[in-house]
Design a protein around this motif. Sequence first.
Motif, PDB file in Angstrom:
ATOM      1  N   ILE B 209     -37.324 -17.002 -38.833  1.00 20.01           N
ATOM      2  CA  ILE B 209     -38.086 -16.233 -39.275  1.00 20.01           C
ATOM      3  C   ILE B 209     -37.854 -14.734 -39.337  1.00 20.01           C
ATOM      4  O   ILE B 209     -36.763 -14.604 -38.774  1.00 20.01           O
ATOM      5  CB  ILE B 209     -39.389 -16.201 -38.266  1.00 20.01           C
ATOM      6  CG1 ILE B 209     -39.158 -15.928 -36.954  1.00 20.01           C
ATOM      7  CG2 ILE B 209     -40.094 -17.636 -38.587  1.00 20.01           C
ATOM      8  CD1 ILE B 209     -40.217 -15.861 -36.035  1.00 20.01           C
ATOM      9  N   PRO B 210     -38.291 -14.088 -40.234  1.00 17.77           N
ATOM     10  CA  PRO B 210     -37.926 -12.618 -40.155  1.00 17.77           C
ATOM     11  C   PRO B 210     -38.318 -11.885 -38.785  1.00 17.77           C
ATOM     12  O   PRO B 210     -39.301 -12.291 -38.300  1.00 17.77           O
ATOM     13  CB  PRO B 210     -38.714 -11.866 -41.542  1.00 17.77           C
ATOM     14  CG  PRO B 210     -39.690 -12.911 -41.750  1.00 17.77           C
ATOM     15  CD  PRO B 210     -39.579 -14.249 -41.121  1.00 17.77           C
ATOM     16  N   ASN B 211     -37.252 -10.940 -38.602  1.00 18.17           N
ATOM     17  CA  ASN B 211     -37.884 -10.322 -37.317  1.00 18.17           C
ATOM     18  C   ASN B 211     -38.618  -9.287 -37.544  1.00 18.17           C
ATOM     19  O   ASN B 211     -38.435  -7.888 -37.281  1.00 18.17           O
ATOM     20  CB  ASN B 211     -36.342  -9.633 -36.751  1.00 18.17           C
ATOM     21  CG  ASN B 211     -36.538  -9.110 -35.529  1.00 18.17           C
ATOM     22  OD1 ASN B 211     -37.363  -9.707 -34.523  1.00 18.17           O
ATOM     23  ND2 ASN B 211     -35.562  -8.348 -35.283  1.00 18.17           N
ATOM     24  N   PRO B 215     -42.993 -10.485 -33.678  1.00 19.28           N
ATOM     25  CA  PRO B 215     -42.702 -11.796 -33.991  1.00 19.28           C
ATOM     26  C   PRO B 215     -43.362 -12.963 -33.279  1.00 19.28           C
ATOM     27  O   PRO B 215     -43.342 -14.130 -33.766  1.00 19.28           O
ATOM     28  CB  PRO B 215     -41.308 -12.021 -33.468  1.00 19.28           C
ATOM     29  CG  PRO B 215     -40.941 -10.988 -32.458  1.00 19.28           C
ATOM     30  CD  PRO B 215     -41.712  -9.878 -32.883  1.00 19.28           C
ATOM     31  N   SER B 216     -44.307 -12.583 -32.640  1.00 13.40           N
ATOM     32  CA  SER B 216     -45.129 -13.602 -31.857  1.00 13.40           C
ATOM     33  C   SER B 216     -46.441 -13.856 -32.580  1.00 13.40           C
ATOM     34  O   SER B 216     -47.386 -14.612 -32.423  1.00 13.40           O
ATOM     35  CB  SER B 216     -45.598 -13.070 -30.490  1.00 13.40           C
ATOM     36  OG  SER B 216     -46.298 -11.920 -30.613  1.00 13.40           O
ATOM     37  N   GLU B 217     -46.712 -13.065 -33.678  1.00 16.63           N
ATOM     38  CA  GLU B 217     -47.807 -13.269 -34.584  1.00 16.63           C
ATOM     39  C   GLU B 217     -47.788 -14.876 -35.333  1.00 16.63           C
ATOM     40  O   GLU B 217     -46.775 -15.275 -35.730  1.00 16.63           O
ATOM     41  CB  GLU B 217     -47.689 -12.164 -35.724  1.00 16.63           C
ATOM     42  CG  GLU B 217     -48.618 -10.707 -35.235  1.00 16.63           C
ATOM     43  CD  GLU B 217     -48.240  -9.831 -36.452  1.00 16.63           C
ATOM     44  OE1 GLU B 217     -48.281 -10.172 -37.529  1.00 16.63           O
ATOM     45  OE2 GLU B 217     -48.596  -8.730 -36.041  1.00 16.63           O
ATOM     46  N   ASN B 218     -49.016 -14.948 -35.599  1.00 16.34           N
ATOM     47  CA  ASN B 218     -49.286 -16.246 -36.146  1.00 16.34           C
ATOM     48  C   ASN B 218     -48.278 -16.093 -37.638  1.00 16.34           C
ATOM     49  O   ASN B 218     -48.337 -15.103 -38.430  1.00 16.34           O
ATOM     50  CB  ASN B 218     -50.549 -16.443 -36.806  1.00 16.34           C
ATOM     51  CG  ASN B 218     -50.934 -17.887 -37.343  1.00 16.34           C
ATOM     52  OD1 ASN B 218     -50.053 -18.913 -36.849  1.00 16.34           O
ATOM     53  ND2 ASN B 218     -52.079 -18.347 -37.522  1.00 16.34           N
TER      54      ASN B 218
END
Lengths: 488, 488
Positions: B209-211, B215-218
Amino acid sequence: MFLRGCLRSLPRAPPNHRLFSSSQAYLSTKYPSRPQTIRQLLSCPEPSVSVQSSPIEVSGWVKSIRRQKNVTFALINDGSWAPGVQAVLSAANTPKNLTNGASVRLHGRLVKSLGAEQAQELQVAAVDVLGECDPETYPIQKQALSIEYLRDNAHLRPRTDAVASMLRLRSQLHRTIHNYFEDQEFTYVHTPVITPSDCEGAGETFRVIPNSPSPSENNTQEEEFFSKPAYLTVSSQLHLEALASSISRVYTLSPCFRAERSQTNRHLAEFWMLEAEWAFTHGIDDVCRVAEGCLKSVLANTTPDPAFPWSEGRLQSLEDARRSDTWARMTYTEAVKELERYHASSKIFEFEPKWGRALQSEHERWLSESLVGGPVFVTDYPTSLKPFYTRQNEDGRTAACFDLLIPHVGELIGGSLREERLGHLVASMKKHGLDEEEYKWYVDLRRFGSAPHAGFGMGFERLVSWLSGIENVRECIAMPRWANRMLL
Amino acid sequence: MFLRGCLRSLPRAPPNHRLFSSSQAYLSTKYPSRPQTIRQLLSCPEPSVSVQSSPIEVSGWVKSIRRQKNVTFALINDGSWAPGVQAVLSAANTPKNLTNGASVRLHGRLVKSLGAEQAQELQVAAVDVLGECDPETYPIQKQALSIEYLRDNAHLRPRTDAVASMLRLRSQLHRTIHNYFEDQEFTYVHTPVITPSDCEGAGETFRVIPNSPSPSENNTQEEEFFSKPAYLTVSSQLHLEALASSISRVYTLSPCFRAERSQTNRHLAEFWMLEAEWAFTHGIDDVCRVAEGCLKSVLANTTPDPAFPWSEGRLQSLEDARRSDTWARMTYTEAVKELERYHASSKIFEFEPKWGRALQSEHERWLSESLVGGPVFVTDYPTSLKPFYTRQNEDGRTAACFDLLIPHVGELIGGSLREERLGHLVASMKKHGLDEEEYKWYVDLRRFGSAPHAGFGMGFERLVSWLSGIENVRECIAMPRWANRMLL
């Protein structure tokens, strides 16, 4: 190169290979060789004398087909070299499903060609169509296809001449680079792809997380696979420095990743990078010499391929670089002076050149294409423009580094001496706000037997672009990835 | 090999290299060579005659030091070969900071050694200590260090003999493998690391995933960098098939990733894999021959290194494999019969061998170590045990595939014919519950000019393990990653 391939690869017959079994020469190697490719069959002057009278087998894909009243001409290629081989069949012997794109196994003999375009052609005695290809729906038609269309058919575009040639060029560059570094006693190493370092700052890196059933959950420290956040590497350099601090001369050709959203023709989200690093360097001149030596060796071993889209001037500039004895060098300070002087009279640049500012793409191109007319090493940039590990010069203002600028390509290589002095490095890290604990291992390399060392990095797709005339790096790699694009 | 290295690498003096400038031979290459390494200096029989009387310069790290009353012996290594060079200094000429781990540049002459352990040694005239190393705090002490301790010092462990030798072995294997495939007219290709395919099922792959700042978002579809979920590749095979469908013979040596939490000595989260794929194969025997040829070529070009921890029997079994003319082959069905027969009398296996079940590690080792006493290809496994792309045999129960089992190592290579028949492939995908839309490009390869093709994959670290006697793959790669472990 052809001859060498021939000498080393005389085939031994594979088990079910009826036609070969009685007529082929055997080479007493310890391992069996594969059947000859079209390139081998057509490029071995000596064996071809006997091959002309011997039955052979050729496998490949139909690239084009011309049916005449009594005879059919089919161009067959197995991907071993650009021209392929012309197959000649009697009309009666031509099956209906011998169409463009079909895969075939042909049995016949090589004979002297009556056509002007090839020396030899394959007189076909029997045809096996192994895989049919509906000419109506086959996406790779004979006429020119747009770059965008081919990107949408990434799985089939290697069947076009230009992409197949690009793939062979990559392989050849790979080999030349390995030969060069082996000659220079470098050890090829593999550095990690997954790293704990968010090297060049947030937003430009990819995060790696385990594919848990609910990847959208909050990723706390406990859920990290490696006990801490993991990223895809943007450069192998720091790891290479650790290895160069042990076995002196190392290099790698490794995938690197940047989550860049900019849509330029010079950037990919996943690309390959050559990086070399070595201890006991004598100075920045040494680094330029190794980089130039690597590229000179590449130029000496690469023949420009006519399948590529050479635009005006690019081929000539390649030839000039090949012949040039030593490539030009100038300091950043000299370069800025030249840019300022030219800009004062022409006002041609969008960005005003000024000491202390980064060189823009337009500046780099003017320096290499107009001022120098060839590759140029620009050295000793202001320290403020370079990463924390770059070795500071005695003047206190500049760093021991270079960018190699190439006509039509721009920056191809960046390199530097690395700060090997413990005190200087720690001070620089503080200035850049880096966490000393996270880089403790890196600082250790300066604490225990530090050695003057240096290195450089080169984007492999940019090298391919330079040597192929292919403008966009998306066509310089088999299956490119960029923002919103990952087809297979 | 040494001689060849010498012939090709006669050095040209680097710019600040006073001692070399008047005495060294020049080779008229287009690019300058680097200064000679210790390996080159000590292994060139001819140049050494003149070198003995010429001053030379040697750079490296102090590996050990013995101070006697009048004379000091220091073992110096630059990582170019295992033995390094013995330097002899007068006590008066030995600086205090010449300690274990320090980096040095020595000026002197090579002379015939009086010691029994080396033919030549370096009579030192002058010493530059480039980087000091506090002997009290230096983590790499002369005495044997535990594997765990060295793992904790991953940045410095290449300074030990065994790890440095392992790095050189990797480089040499890499070169041998490339030579082999080049001889066989394969094109080296780069396949993508980031892929849309969660190939072998959830839980074993890493997500990319992009940083983003949070990053904890859905992570919804909109937030995906590539517009769809992205994973790290577990195998390049499917991509290689696309390329082999265009240019016939391809291979790659590429990083692969598995988010496996099992802590065995044969698994890493990040490892390198050799994968070859080619069109127009004549059958599974062809695949075994290419795999065996590759390993025979590796065995012929690898000299067992005494720095490695050879346990009883491993060296001999390597020698046996090297000398063996053709490696044994048996079908899975035959193998299970042998296992059943042996188990009936001995009850030795934890898992009962039975047709239709996977072979366990204990079975594989018994087959290669006890039954065959060498490498063995086990072919034609039940279709149900193999991935969807494996070509089904005519019997309807088994697939055209093999595992190569090696004494002490277990499975080293797995290969198969790939299902090239459109109908068979689509049926198999349905059976495995695969989404035909996601694999449309893969099915297309069968729709347009499909060709019989095959390939195999080999874990590079397992190959290193076999050829080094190093039991755990964590010591077969410079900077290993496994669950909860990623130090740098």
